[in-house]
Design a protein around this motif. Structure first.
Motif: not given
Length: 320
Positions: A193-197
């Motif tokens: 869920x934090x890959x885009x960030x």
């Protein structure tokens, strides 16, 4: 008397033979000594070479036997982004709509935002290949992250990022591109869920080319800063370079092609964007041009695969 005059002749002959035999014995002893020395030197050398060979064989065997770890949460070496809720402090605010061209300062007339067409099979697929040391990849992310986030939320497109490492040799021997791609795979595996960030921060806060880049510890610190879950596992994975082997292989596969969703495309540069199987060749820092390309590609795909419903022709009524 003659027999008394030559009593020492046999003794002289025997003496010469004795000397000869002694010389032969000495020579034989020396030969044996030389042979022994050679044997000892050979044994020592063989032991040394054997030890070195064993060490090399062990190292090679270990590297060969050690399996290449593969990240989870990826398809065709890419991660499809579905959550674009960015961490606090990120350059792209959560839920921010795509900018109009006038906001970007690149056009005076609005560019339509691609939207899912009723009856279309899938949203328009966008594949983005990024080397985290690429200036072009950084330019594209800075210019297009907002509208990509908006399109993802609207369901108009699917965006898949593919970390690659083409600029591995451009970081003073630290192999930053390779390590950064491996770090991105660690985040995908343990905190998707934090890959885009994380991807966004790697690209927008990018080290200069031909610099050392971030250390593994700094790459892990950045992951923690964007709020990854399973922080200990993410840090261990990044600092252990768990997916470096995968990053090498993924880059090779992209170079050999064909790229996912395309017929014959191959990775040709460190910042390649593929929309619906077509490579984008426009300006990387122009969101309006990219938006128009996506819209045109989506339209071409739709009308190339779905036959428009024919409009019924009203029948003519004979005049009374």
């Amino acid at each position: 008397m003659s027999s008394d005059e030559t009593p020492n002749v046999p003794a002289a002959r025997n003496s010469r033979e004795a000397v000869r035999e002694k010389a032969q014995r000495v020579h034989a002893q020396q030969s044996r000594a030389r042979i022994m020395r050679r044997v000892i030197i050979g044994v020592v050398a063989a032991v040394a070479v054997g030890s070195i060979g064993a060490a090399v064989a062990l190292a090679v065997g270990s590297s060969i036997s050690k399996p290449v770890l593969k990240p989870t949460g990826m398809t065709d070496d890419g991660v499809t982004v579905s959550d674009v809720t960015l961490a606090a402090g990120s350059a792209v605010a959560p839920g921010t709509p795509a900018p109009t061209p006038s906001e970007a300062g690149t056009a005076t007339t609005p560019t339509p935002t691609p939207t899912p067409t009723e009856g279309a099979a899938e949203p328009t697929p966008i594949h983005i290949y990024v080397d985290y040391l690429s200036a072009g990849a950084s330019e594209f992310e800075r210019a297009n992250a907002r509208q990509l986030a908006g399109w993802i939320k609207e369901g108009a497109v699917t965006v898949t990022y593919h970390p690659v490492a083409l600029l591995t040799a451009s970081s003073n021997g630290t192999k930053y591109s390779l390590r950064a791609a491996s770090a991105a795979a660690c985040v995908v595996t343990y905190s998707p869920d934090r890959f885009f960030d994380y991807n966004h921060e790697l690209l927008t806060d990018q080290p200069a080319i031909d610099s050392n880049g971030r250390t593994d510890v700094q790459l892990a610190d950045l992951a923690v800063a964007v709020g990854v879950e399973n922080a200990k596992q993410v840090r261990s994975c990044i600092e252990g370079q768990d997916f470096v082997g995968w990053a090498k292989d993924a880059t090779t596969r992209a170079l050999e092609g064909p790229l996912p969703g395309s017929k014959d495309l191959k990775l040709s540069n460190e910042a390649l964007i593929v929309v619906g199987g077509e490579a984008y060749v426009g300006a990387l820092d122009d969101p309006a041009e990219f938006s128009q390309f996506v819209l045109t590609t989506a339209s071409d795909q739709y009308y190339g695969t779905v036959d428009p419903t024919p409009t019924p022709t009203p029948s003519t009524t004979p005049a009374s």
